[in-house]
Design a protein around this motif. Structure first.
Motif, PDB file in Angstrom:
ATOM      1  N   ASP A  99       0.831  -1.201   0.000  1.00 56.59           N
ATOM      2  CA  ASP A  99       0.000   0.000   0.000  1.00 56.59           C
ATOM      3  C   ASP A  99       0.868   1.254   0.000  1.00 56.59           C
ATOM      4  OD1 ASP A  99      -2.262   1.517  -0.012  1.00 56.59           O
ATOM      5  OD2 ASP A  99      -2.820   1.147   2.063  1.00 56.59           O
ATOM      6  N   MET A 100       1.967   1.198   0.722  1.00 55.52           N
ATOM      7  CA  MET A 100       2.876   2.338   0.787  1.00 55.52           C
ATOM      8  C   MET A 100       3.436   2.655  -0.599  1.00 55.52           C
ATOM      9  SD  MET A 100       4.724   0.847   4.186  1.00 55.52           S
ATOM     10  CE  MET A 100       5.947   2.093   4.483  1.00 55.52           C
ATOM     11  N   THR A 101       3.833   1.611  -1.319  1.00 53.71           N
ATOM     12  CA  THR A 101       4.450   1.803  -2.631  1.00 53.71           C
ATOM     13  C   THR A 101       3.426   2.241  -3.672  1.00 53.71           C
ATOM     14  OG1 THR A 101       5.973   0.015  -2.063  1.00 53.71           O
ATOM     15  CG2 THR A 101       5.953   0.733  -4.340  1.00 53.71           C
ATOM     16  N   ARG A 102       2.253   1.602  -3.663  1.00 50.70           N
ATOM     17  CA  ARG A 102       1.266   1.952  -4.690  1.00 50.70           C
ATOM     18  C   ARG A 102       0.673   3.342  -4.468  1.00 50.70           C
ATOM     19  NH1 ARG A 102      -1.809  -2.565  -2.102  1.00 50.70           N
ATOM     20  NH2 ARG A 102      -3.588  -1.720  -0.975  1.00 50.70           N
ATOM     21  N   THR A 103       0.642   3.815  -3.213  1.00 53.48           N
ATOM     22  CA  THR A 103       0.178   5.176  -2.966  1.00 53.48           C
ATOM     23  C   THR A 103       1.135   6.188  -3.588  1.00 53.48           C
ATOM     24  OG1 THR A 103      -0.884   4.512  -0.888  1.00 53.48           O
ATOM     25  CG2 THR A 103      -0.485   6.853  -1.199  1.00 53.48           C
ATOM     26  N   ALA A 104       2.425   5.905  -3.493  1.00 50.02           N
ATOM     27  CA  ALA A 104       3.418   6.785  -4.123  1.00 50.02           C
ATOM     28  C   ALA A 104       3.201   6.839  -5.637  1.00 50.02           C
ATOM     29  CB  ALA A 104       4.830   6.302  -3.803  1.00 50.02           C
ATOM     30  N   VAL A 105       2.839   5.699  -6.233  1.00 52.76           N
ATOM     31  CA  VAL A 105       2.549   5.669  -7.669  1.00 52.76           C
ATOM     32  C   VAL A 105       1.257   6.419  -7.964  1.00 52.76           C
ATOM     33  CG1 VAL A 105       1.977   4.157  -9.620  1.00 52.76           C
ATOM     34  CG2 VAL A 105       3.827   3.536  -8.058  1.00 52.76           C
ATOM     35  N   ASN A 106       0.243   6.253  -7.098  1.00 53.59           N
ATOM     36  CA  ASN A 106      -1.036   6.949  -7.298  1.00 53.59           C
ATOM     37  C   ASN A 106      -0.848   8.460  -7.417  1.00 53.59           C
ATOM     38  OD1 ASN A 106      -2.540   4.585  -7.208  1.00 53.59           O
ATOM     39  ND2 ASN A 106      -3.094   4.795  -5.061  1.00 53.59           N
ATOM     40  N   ILE A 107      -0.149   9.052  -6.450  1.00 53.01           N
ATOM     41  CA  ILE A 107      -0.015  10.516  -6.450  1.00 53.01           C
ATOM     42  C   ILE A 107       0.942  10.990  -7.540  1.00 53.01           C
ATOM     43  CG2 ILE A 107      -0.574  10.673  -3.999  1.00 53.01           C
ATOM     44  CD1 ILE A 107       2.690  11.610  -4.114  1.00 53.01           C
ATOM     45  N   THR A 108       1.874  10.121  -7.949  1.00 50.40           N
ATOM     46  CA  THR A 108       2.764  10.469  -9.058  1.00 50.40           C
ATOM     47  C   THR A 108       1.965  10.556 -10.355  1.00 50.40           C
ATOM     48  OG1 THR A 108       4.597   9.330  -7.956  1.00 50.40           O
ATOM     49  CG2 THR A 108       4.871   9.836 -10.290  1.00 50.40           C
ATOM     50  N   GLY A 109       0.960   9.701 -10.495  1.00 46.73           N
ATOM     51  CA  GLY A 109       0.084   9.772 -11.651  1.00 46.73           C
ATOM     52  C   GLY A 109      -0.702  11.073 -11.687  1.00 46.73           C
ATOM     53  N   ASP A 110      -1.168  11.521 -10.513  1.00 53.28           N
ATOM     54  CA  ASP A 110      -1.887  12.800 -10.440  1.00 53.28           C
ATOM     55  C   ASP A 110      -0.992  13.950 -10.903  1.00 53.28           C
ATOM     56  OD1 ASP A 110      -3.791  11.206  -9.263  1.00 53.28           O
ATOM     57  OD2 ASP A 110      -3.386  11.875  -7.218  1.00 53.28           O
ATOM     58  N   ALA A 111       0.249  13.950 -10.408  1.00 51.07           N
ATOM     59  CA  ALA A 111       1.191  15.017 -10.766  1.00 51.07           C
ATOM     60  C   ALA A 111       1.565  14.947 -12.247  1.00 51.07           C
ATOM     61  CB  ALA A 111       2.439  14.927  -9.902  1.00 51.07           C
ATOM     62  N   THR A 112       1.667  13.736 -12.777  1.00 48.48           N
ATOM     63  CA  THR A 112       1.991  13.563 -14.200  1.00 48.48           C
ATOM     64  C   THR A 112       0.945  14.239 -15.078  1.00 48.48           C
ATOM     65  OG1 THR A 112       3.124  11.447 -13.807  1.00 48.48           O
ATOM     66  CG2 THR A 112       2.331  11.872 -16.042  1.00 48.48           C
ATOM     67  N   ILE A 113      -0.323  13.973 -14.795  1.00 45.26           N
ATOM     68  CA  ILE A 113      -1.398  14.563 -15.584  1.00 45.26           C
ATOM     69  C   ILE A 113      -1.448  16.074 -15.381  1.00 45.26           C
ATOM     70  CG2 ILE A 113      -3.873  14.521 -16.054  1.00 45.26           C
ATOM     71  CD1 ILE A 113      -2.207  11.956 -16.780  1.00 45.26           C
ATOM     72  N   ALA A 114      -1.164  16.529 -14.158  1.00 36.92           N
ATOM     73  CA  ALA A 114      -1.142  17.973 -13.892  1.00 36.92           C
ATOM     74  C   ALA A 114      -0.070  18.666 -14.734  1.00 36.92           C
ATOM     75  CB  ALA A 114      -0.896  18.229 -12.404  1.00 36.92           C
ATOM     76  N   VAL A 115       1.105  18.050 -14.817  1.00 36.34           N
ATOM     77  CA  VAL A 115       2.194  18.617 -15.622  1.00 36.34           C
ATOM     78  C   VAL A 115       1.804  18.643 -17.098  1.00 36.34           C
ATOM     79  CG1 VAL A 115       4.562  18.234 -16.430  1.00 36.34           C
ATOM     80  CG2 VAL A 115       4.032  18.000 -13.999  1.00 36.34           C
ATOM     81  N   VAL A 116       1.214  17.550 -17.589  1.00 36.49           N
ATOM     82  CA  VAL A 116       0.812  17.471 -18.999  1.00 36.49           C
ATOM     83  C   VAL A 116      -0.208  18.550 -19.345  1.00 36.49           C
ATOM     84  CG1 VAL A 116      -0.466  16.076 -20.674  1.00 36.49           C
ATOM     85  CG2 VAL A 116       1.325  15.024 -19.292  1.00 36.49           C
ATOM     86  N   LEU A 117      -1.266  18.656 -18.534  1.00 37.44           N
ATOM     87  CA  LEU A 117      -2.314  19.636 -18.815  1.00 37.44           C
ATOM     88  C   LEU A 117      -1.802  21.064 -18.646  1.00 37.44           C
ATOM     89  CD1 LEU A 117      -5.368  17.852 -17.162  1.00 37.44           C
ATOM     90  CD2 LEU A 117      -4.788  18.010 -19.583  1.00 37.44           C
ATOM     91  N   ASN A 118      -0.870  21.253 -17.721  1.00 35.61           N
ATOM     92  CA  ASN A 118      -0.269  22.570 -17.535  1.00 35.61           C
ATOM     93  C   ASN A 118       0.528  22.979 -18.773  1.00 35.61           C
ATOM     94  OD1 ASN A 118       0.579  24.828 -15.576  1.00 35.61           O
ATOM     95  ND2 ASN A 118       2.557  24.035 -16.246  1.00 35.61           N
ATOM     96  N   GLU A 119       1.321  22.051 -19.300  1.00 32.56           N
ATOM     97  CA  GLU A 119       2.115  22.336 -20.496  1.00 32.56           C
ATOM     98  C   GLU A 119       1.222  22.574 -21.711  1.00 32.56           C
ATOM     99  OE1 GLU A 119       5.436  22.837 -20.689  1.00 32.56           O
ATOM    100  OE2 GLU A 119       5.299  22.741 -18.500  1.00 32.56           O
ATOM    101  N   GLN A 120       0.144  21.814 -21.810  1.00 29.43           N
ATOM    102  CA  GLN A 120      -0.784  22.013 -22.925  1.00 29.43           C
ATOM    103  C   GLN A 120      -1.442  23.385 -22.849  1.00 29.43           C
ATOM    104  OE1 GLN A 120      -3.525  18.685 -22.910  1.00 29.43           O
ATOM    105  NE2 GLN A 120      -2.113  17.376 -24.029  1.00 29.43           N
ATOM    106  N   GLN A 121      -1.785  23.809 -21.652  1.00 30.83           N
ATOM    107  CA  GLN A 121      -2.401  25.118 -21.482  1.00 30.83           C
ATOM    108  C   GLN A 121      -1.417  26.241 -21.807  1.00 30.83           C
ATOM    109  OE1 GLN A 121      -3.753  27.008 -17.506  1.00 30.83           O
ATOM    110  NE2 GLN A 121      -5.635  26.124 -18.322  1.00 30.83           N
ATOM    111  N   ILE A 122      -0.165  26.070 -21.404  1.00 31.34           N
ATOM    112  CA  ILE A 122       0.862  27.073 -21.703  1.00 31.34           C
ATOM    113  C   ILE A 122       1.058  27.192 -23.216  1.00 31.34           C
ATOM    114  CG2 ILE A 122       3.336  27.573 -21.558  1.00 31.34           C
ATOM    115  CD1 ILE A 122       3.299  26.406 -18.728  1.00 31.34           C
ATOM    116  N   ARG A 123       1.132  26.050 -23.914  1.00 32.88           N
ATOM    117  CA  ARG A 123       1.315  26.071 -25.357  1.00 32.88           C
ATOM    118  C   ARG A 123       0.119  26.727 -26.054  1.00 32.88           C
ATOM    119  NH1 ARG A 123       2.371  20.083 -25.250  1.00 32.88           N
ATOM    120  NH2 ARG A 123       4.365  19.911 -24.176  1.00 32.88           N
ATOM    121  N   LYS A 124      -1.090  26.448 -25.547  1.00 33.12           N
ATOM    122  CA  LYS A 124      -2.294  27.047 -26.120  1.00 33.12           C
ATOM    123  C   LYS A 124      -2.284  28.561 -25.965  1.00 33.12           C
ATOM    124  CE  LYS A 124      -7.342  26.985 -25.744  1.00 33.12           C
ATOM    125  NZ  LYS A 124      -8.512  26.431 -24.984  1.00 33.12           N
TER     126      LYS A 124
END
Length: 430
Positions: A395-420
């Motif tokens: 559970d400890m390890t998969r939680t770290a992966v869970n929140i990393t996925g959230d940050a990954t999508i945040a970075v992607v959408l942030n970069e897309q918005q900046i480019r737009k």
């Protein structure tokens, strides 16, 4: 006050110390003096840190979502951001559980271990957990899940930390603030000032309590489970960790490199403090204040994007948990002697992906979701008792992966918005 490199080092030291000391104490876990230290030192320190973080989760989510909606400004843009966020989350979750099923089918962690089904842990789980909240979660229908997205009592939603209902109410408040515009300037300023206060509290908790809190949580987890529990379920443990590693490195790595167009090493280095907290707390919700602050300060994600995408991800995006469910379902099927059909495996992917929506980001929630998945494909959910002993470590390890996925999508959408925005600016100038 920022989550800096020095604090990251301190948290890592706390995690390593907790693993070492917990592993040393684990073989002596039945002795009274070890139990005393575990209960009154490790557990007390860890739970105080966890409670401090949980104390600010609801106000952080509510205030952040409101400011995030206001920051987006245009309801149409908000709708577009929401659709993209959900689409990314559901896609990565489906990929995660598919990868997990493939790994389990190839490595076959449950072959030749049918005797595990006769263990006392299976019957104990059947008599206790399946009669409580797990059963209630299984019985909740799709229509009830949709209806429950909207709170009938906002105070109750906040009191029970129902994140989806809090997010829904915050979105309504944010849209209303956009609608009344100039008349609500003082209210918007109040939210901005409240955000400064609450984030100062979060960072103070991190600065003064995180390393010792991480030590306590990890030490008690390894004292109670330790590496001894891994021996009998070694291949299952390896399959889950392998799935988490592949998803983190190749799926998130590819998304960051090819869609966000950023170095993956830069991303991991910047987000490491939040991953350390997630590992120790085993809770996406508890880590949320830290993960948002880390994404905004270290990964340069706009507050308007981070404040919307990451709180939503802490509730609906659980790639690490999906990986555990995929491996565990195949593992339990192999123990039972059942060969899952293609349609059953598709059912596992669909049910696990949909079940992740609205599931609380708290320790152990993956087992509730797993019971739903096992029931859907005709397997006995009581078999979860077999993996219960080592689930805290995973559970400890998969939680770290869970929140990393959230940050990954945040970075992607942030970069897309900046480019737009840059494209629109360039079009106006030309």
């Amino acid at each position: 006050m920022k989550v800096g490199n020095r604090l990251t080092v301190y948290i890592v030291i706390g995690l390593i110390a907790g693993i070492i000391i917990g592993s040393i104490f684990s073989p002596m876990a039945d002795q009274a003096w070890v139990q005393w230290i575990d209960q009154f030192v490790f557990n007390v320190v860890g739970q105080i840190f966890l409670n401090l973080i949980f104390m600010v989760v609801v106000p952080v989510v509510f205030i952040s979502i409101v400011l995030g909606v206001v920051g987006v400004g245009d309801p149409k843009t908000l709708g577009s951001l929401g659709i993209k966020t959900i689409a990314f989350y559901l896609t990565t979750t489906a990929i995660a559980i598919t990868v997990a099923i493939i790994i389990a089918l190839v490595l076959q962690p449950g072959e030749g271990q049918a005797e595990l089904l006769d263990s006392s842990e299976v019957e104990e789980y059947r008599e206790t957990e399946l009669e409580g909240e797990t059963g209630e979660a299984i019985d909740q229908s799709v229509d009830e899940t949709i209806i429950n997205l909207i709170p009938s009592n906002v105070i109750e939603a906040m009191g029970t930390a129902n994140m989806l209902q809090i997010i829904a109410f915050a979105i309504f408040i944010g849209i209303s603030l956009i609608a009344v515009q100039d008349k609500a300037k003082s209210v918007i300023k109040l939210f901005e000032e409240a955000n400064e206060v609450i984030m100062w509290i979060v960072l103070a908790i991190m600065k003064y309590f995180a390393p010792i809190g991480a030590f306590g949580l990890v030490a008690t987890a390894f004292t109670q489970a330790g590496f001894g529990a891994i021996q009998q379920l070694g291949m299952y443990f390896v399959c889950v960790l392998l799935g988490l590693f592949i998803h983190l490195l190749f799926v998130y790595g590819s998304v960051i490199k090819f869609i966000a167009r950023k170095p993956f090493i830069w991303f991991i280095k910047g987000f490491a403090p939040a991953m350390g907290v997630a590992f120790s707390t085993s809770s996406s919700s508890a880590t949320l204040p830290v993960s948002m602050e880390t994404a905004q300060n270290n990964l340069n994600v706009k507050k308007s994007v981070s404040s919307f995408v990451q709180p939503l991800g802490a509730t609906v995006n659980m790639d690490g948990t999906a990986i555990m469910q995929g491996v565990a379902t195949v593992f339990i099927a192999q123990l039972t002697g059942v060969d899952l059909t293609i349609m059953q495996m598709v059912t596992v992917v669909v049910i696990a992906t949909v079940a992740s929506i609205g599931t609380a980001g708290v320790p152990g929630v993956g087992l509730v979701m797993l019971a739903m998945v096992l029931t859907a494909v005709g397997l006995d959910p009581a078999a979860i008792g077999i993996i219960l002993g080592i689930d805290r470590l995973l559970d400890m390890t998969r939680t770290a992966v869970n929140i990393t996925g959230d940050a990954t999508i945040a970075v992607v959408l942030n970069e897309q918005q900046i480019r737009k925005e840059e494209k629109e600016k360039s079009a106006r100038q030309s």
